[in-house]
Scaffold this motif. Structure first.
Motif, PDB file in Angstrom:
ATOM      1  N   PHE A 282      32.971  34.722  39.002  1.00  0.00           N
ATOM      2  CA  PHE A 282      33.384  34.330  37.655  1.00  0.00           C
ATOM      3  C   PHE A 282      34.043  32.960  37.697  1.00  0.00           C
ATOM      4  CE2 PHE A 282      36.519  33.740  34.391  1.00  0.00           C
ATOM      5  CZ  PHE A 282      35.846  34.136  33.249  1.00  0.00           C
ATOM      6  N   GLN A 284      35.688  30.184  34.513  1.00  0.00           N
ATOM      7  CA  GLN A 284      35.801  29.894  33.075  1.00  0.00           C
ATOM      8  C   GLN A 284      34.661  28.960  32.687  1.00  0.00           C
ATOM      9  OE1 GLN A 284      37.969  31.327  31.106  1.00  0.00           O
ATOM     10  NE2 GLN A 284      39.389  32.195  32.595  1.00  0.00           N
ATOM     11  N   TYR A 294      44.841  27.052  31.309  1.00  0.00           N
ATOM     12  CA  TYR A 294      45.720  27.240  32.472  1.00  0.00           C
ATOM     13  C   TYR A 294      47.062  26.539  32.272  1.00  0.00           C
ATOM     14  CZ  TYR A 294      41.777  29.139  35.201  1.00  0.00           C
ATOM     15  OH  TYR A 294      40.735  29.902  35.673  1.00  0.00           O
ATOM     16  N   TYR A 313      42.947  40.450  38.538  1.00  0.00           N
ATOM     17  CA  TYR A 313      41.624  40.014  38.039  1.00  0.00           C
ATOM     18  C   TYR A 313      41.510  38.508  38.296  1.00  0.00           C
ATOM     19  CZ  TYR A 313      42.434  44.314  35.352  1.00  0.00           C
ATOM     20  OH  TYR A 313      42.747  45.584  34.972  1.00  0.00           O
ATOM     21  N   CYS A 314      41.702  38.112  39.548  1.00  0.00           N
ATOM     22  CA  CYS A 314      41.936  36.689  39.839  1.00  0.00           C
ATOM     23  C   CYS A 314      40.671  35.861  39.983  1.00  0.00           C
ATOM     24  CB  CYS A 314      42.800  36.546  41.079  1.00  0.00           C
ATOM     25  SG  CYS A 314      41.942  37.005  42.590  1.00  0.00           S
ATOM     26  N   GLY A 315      39.478  36.466  40.007  1.00  0.00           N
ATOM     27  CA  GLY A 315      38.263  35.671  40.187  1.00  0.00           C
ATOM     28  C   GLY A 315      38.330  34.887  41.489  1.00  0.00           C
ATOM     29  N   SER A 318      41.843  30.817  40.919  1.00  0.00           N
ATOM     30  CA  SER A 318      42.304  29.576  40.300  1.00  0.00           C
ATOM     31  C   SER A 318      43.736  29.615  39.755  1.00  0.00           C
ATOM     32  CB  SER A 318      41.340  29.185  39.175  1.00  0.00           C
ATOM     33  OG  SER A 318      40.945  30.321  38.448  1.00  0.00           O
ATOM     34  N   GLU A 334      41.038  41.054  43.198  1.00  0.00           N
ATOM     35  CA  GLU A 334      39.719  40.847  42.604  1.00  0.00           C
ATOM     36  C   GLU A 334      38.726  41.835  43.214  1.00  0.00           C
ATOM     37  OE1 GLU A 334      38.074  38.826  40.229  1.00  0.00           O
ATOM     38  OE2 GLU A 334      36.310  39.879  41.000  1.00  0.00           O
ATOM     39  N   VAL A 335      37.831  42.367  42.361  1.00  0.00           N
ATOM     40  CA  VAL A 335      36.909  43.410  42.810  1.00  0.00           C
ATOM     41  C   VAL A 335      35.607  42.838  43.395  1.00  0.00           C
ATOM     42  CG1 VAL A 335      35.648  43.862  40.649  1.00  0.00           C
ATOM     43  CG2 VAL A 335      36.209  45.757  42.173  1.00  0.00           C
ATOM     44  N   VAL A 336      35.219  41.611  43.002  1.00  0.00           N
ATOM     45  CA  VAL A 336      33.957  41.049  43.512  1.00  0.00           C
ATOM     46  C   VAL A 336      34.215  40.347  44.852  1.00  0.00           C
ATOM     47  CG1 VAL A 336      32.154  39.304  43.084  1.00  0.00           C
ATOM     48  CG2 VAL A 336      32.928  40.782  41.226  1.00  0.00           C
ATOM     49  N   GLY A 360      39.583  44.472  45.895  1.00  0.00           N
ATOM     50  CA  GLY A 360      39.548  45.855  45.430  1.00  0.00           C
ATOM     51  C   GLY A 360      39.798  45.936  43.942  1.00  0.00           C
ATOM     52  N   ASP A 361      39.850  47.193  43.477  1.00  0.00           N
ATOM     53  CA  ASP A 361      40.062  47.461  42.063  1.00  0.00           C
ATOM     54  C   ASP A 361      41.559  47.342  41.747  1.00  0.00           C
ATOM     55  OD1 ASP A 361      40.419  48.871  39.562  1.00  0.00           O
ATOM     56  OD2 ASP A 361      38.390  49.623  39.870  1.00  0.00           O
ATOM     57  N   VAL A 362      41.863  46.682  40.648  1.00  0.00           N
ATOM     58  CA  VAL A 362      43.261  46.498  40.238  1.00  0.00           C
ATOM     59  C   VAL A 362      43.995  47.837  40.178  1.00  0.00           C
ATOM     60  CG1 VAL A 362      44.632  45.993  38.164  1.00  0.00           C
ATOM     61  CG2 VAL A 362      43.030  44.293  39.037  1.00  0.00           C
ATOM     62  N   ASP A 382      44.271  38.995  33.679  1.00  0.00           N
ATOM     63  CA  ASP A 382      43.182  38.286  32.993  1.00  0.00           C
ATOM     64  C   ASP A 382      41.924  39.153  33.104  1.00  0.00           C
ATOM     65  OD1 ASP A 382      41.459  36.463  31.868  1.00  0.00           O
ATOM     66  OD2 ASP A 382      41.596  34.975  33.466  1.00  0.00           O
ATOM     67  N   PRO A 384      38.450  41.561  32.170  1.00  0.00           N
ATOM     68  CA  PRO A 384      37.227  41.334  31.392  1.00  0.00           C
ATOM     69  C   PRO A 384      37.413  41.795  29.944  1.00  0.00           C
ATOM     70  CG  PRO A 384      36.821  42.720  33.330  1.00  0.00           C
ATOM     71  CD  PRO A 384      38.282  42.588  33.203  1.00  0.00           C
TER      72      PRO A 384
END
Ligand SMILES: C[S@@+](CC[C@H](N)C(=O)[O-])C[C@H]1O[C@@H](n2cnc3c(N)ncnc32)[C@H](O)[C@@H]1O
Length: 452
Positions: A282, A284, A294, A313-315, A318, A334-336, A360-362, A382, A384
């Protein structure tokens, strides 16, 4: 006159981008087309107990807010709903949307909602665009965007005003290449054929481009020629990726990914921070306005050298990286996996050592000892569009931080979650809407909750 045709006066715009009117009996009508203040002739296409749905057939009297949309595809494209609405009015409606959500969904009456901050660029602002291939019955095919309200119909894009001229040239060039080499194209209804999506990402600071071609399983026919010509015609394309996805779901994310050339990432600079972007991470989509977002987030929490901060959810890390320079310690979640890899690289290239990333999952992280043992006084979220899950939100509140900074791309889920956070004893004095997506109904919201 067709008995389904009615004359209506448009009163408002709804969250889904539709216009709103009331019929003679006062029943709500949602319309495709029409702007507030306009008298229209509309066809009722669906009637439900609480509202009707209609399509505008004729504008009887025009609003002063109506402008000529510059895009040749405006009438059929499902992308820019509001290109025919003056930008100042777009911002006013977006701010009103945020107020409505906070008051009606969140039940919060005393939150100051600032005027929406407009985007510096109204066109060419997107750094990522996703185009679909679709085969037609007569053996022709299209490469472009979806026709309004049609998942099964794609039209050829000649020029999309939201992306750069170079990105438009790449779309046209690839369409011709596929045609000349008779490469088969995916049929969205029958799930057959090869070429599925074209994703173009562009780093605004460097001008570097990443092209990701998403196909059904298998090698790209004439692959070497494609690589050679892409390099020759578009030297700005620093990465060519081939992603394979054989699933029926209409997703441009590959199950198998191969870098055909390049490093597998492009680099963007945001507020002086170097950020690597990979094909599935992800980022922006409006790079210029991302700095505004930001900066607003930063100014709202004003981090200090003693602060321990979670960036959920930090992507690609950034926000956390920008904060880390001013805080004691930051952890990003972050999960991805690819995004976590990029986030760790980003910390390294920026020489930032007081940040760690958890893959991992938040909701799992929030009950781990890692989160509960250390006292984080600031938590940034932050999520989805769907917002936080109830479990994740409960666990977050249980950690009882001094400040929660919430960045949201969906005012309705923001308002729903805000109601829970306020109920748990936090104050939300103000929120700032920031427009990342001119000509669409989307609006970003940032606000800080303070523990009472
Ligand atoms: C709106 S983006 C925000 C990214 C980042 N803060 C930024 O500004 O670039 C949301 C991110 O949350 C991640 N995500 C979604 N669900 C998640 C979950 N349950 N746990 C952890 N991360 C999640 C997505 O992969 C995505 O990177």
């Amino acid at each position: 006159m067709n008995d389904k045709l009615v004359e209506l006066e448009i009163k408002d715009l709804a969250f889904n981008g539709k216009a709103v009117a009331n019929n003679e009996e006062g029943k709500v009508v949602f319309l495709n087309g029409g702007l507030p203040g306009e008298k229209v002739l509309a066809e009722i296409v669906r009637s439900k107990p609480r509202y009707d749905e209609a399509i505008v057939k004729e504008i009887i009297s025009k609003s002063d807010l109506r402008i000529d949309p510059p895009c040749q595809h405006f009438d059929i494209c499902g992308g820019c709903t509001w290109q025919d609405l003056a930008y100042h009015a777009q911002l006013e409606f977006k701010q009103k949307q945020v107020v409505d959500c906070i008051e009606r969904i969140g039940g919060l009456k005393d939150v100051k909602v600032f005027t929406a901050v407009g985007s510096a660029e109204l066109f060419k602002y997107r750094n990522k665009m996703e185009f679909s291939f679709n085969a037609n019955e007569d053996k022709s095919f299209n490469l472009g965007l979806h026709v309004k309200r049609r998942f099964d119909k794609v039209f050829d894009i000649e020029k999309c005003f939201l992306q750069s001229d170079l990105a438009n040239e790449i779309v046209i060039w690839l369409r011709e290449f596929v045609q000349e080499h008779s490469i088969s194209v995916y049929d969205i209804l029958n799930h057959t054929g090869f070429m599925r999506f074209l994703v173009i990402r562009e780093a605004r600071s460097s001008g570097d481009i990443m092209v990701n071609i998403v196909t059904n399983y298998g090698e790209i026919p004439s692959r070497n020629e494609l690589i050679k010509k892409m390099k020759e015609f578009f030297p700005e394309v620093k990465n060519l990726i081939h992603s394979q996805n054989g699933q029926k779901s209409n997703s441009a994310v590959g199950e198998i990914e191969k870098v055909l050339y390049g490093l597998g990432y492009i680099e963007e600079q945001i507020l002086g921070c170097r950020l690597r972007i990979r094909s599935n991470t992800f980022f922006q989509t409006n790079s210029v306005q991302c700095e505004t977002l930001y900066r607003a987030a930063f100014d709202m929490i004003l981090p200090e050298k003693t602060d321990r901060v979670m960036d959920l959810y930090c992507g690609t890390g950034s926000i956390g990286l920008l904060i880390a320079k001013h805080a004691y310690k930051v952890v990003g979640v972050e999960v991805v996996e690819d995004a976590v890899v990029a986030a760790r690289e980003n910390a390294k290239v920026n020489n930032i050592n007081n940040i760690e990333f958890y893959h991992g999952d938040v909701k799992d992280f929030l009950r781990s000892e890692y989160a509960t043992d250390k006292s984080y006084n600031i938590i940034i979220i932050d999520p989805p569009r769907a917002g936080m899950t109830p479990k994740a939100l409960r666990r977050l509140i249980r950690l009882n931080p001094e400040k929660i900074l919430y960045i949201s791309c969906n005012p309705s889920t923001f308002a729903r979650d805000a109601a829970e956070i306020v109920k748990a004893g936090y104050l939300l004095p103000e929120v700032k809407p920031i427009d990342m997506f001119p000509h669409t109904m989307h609006i970003e919201v940032v606000g800080v909750f303070y523990r009472e």
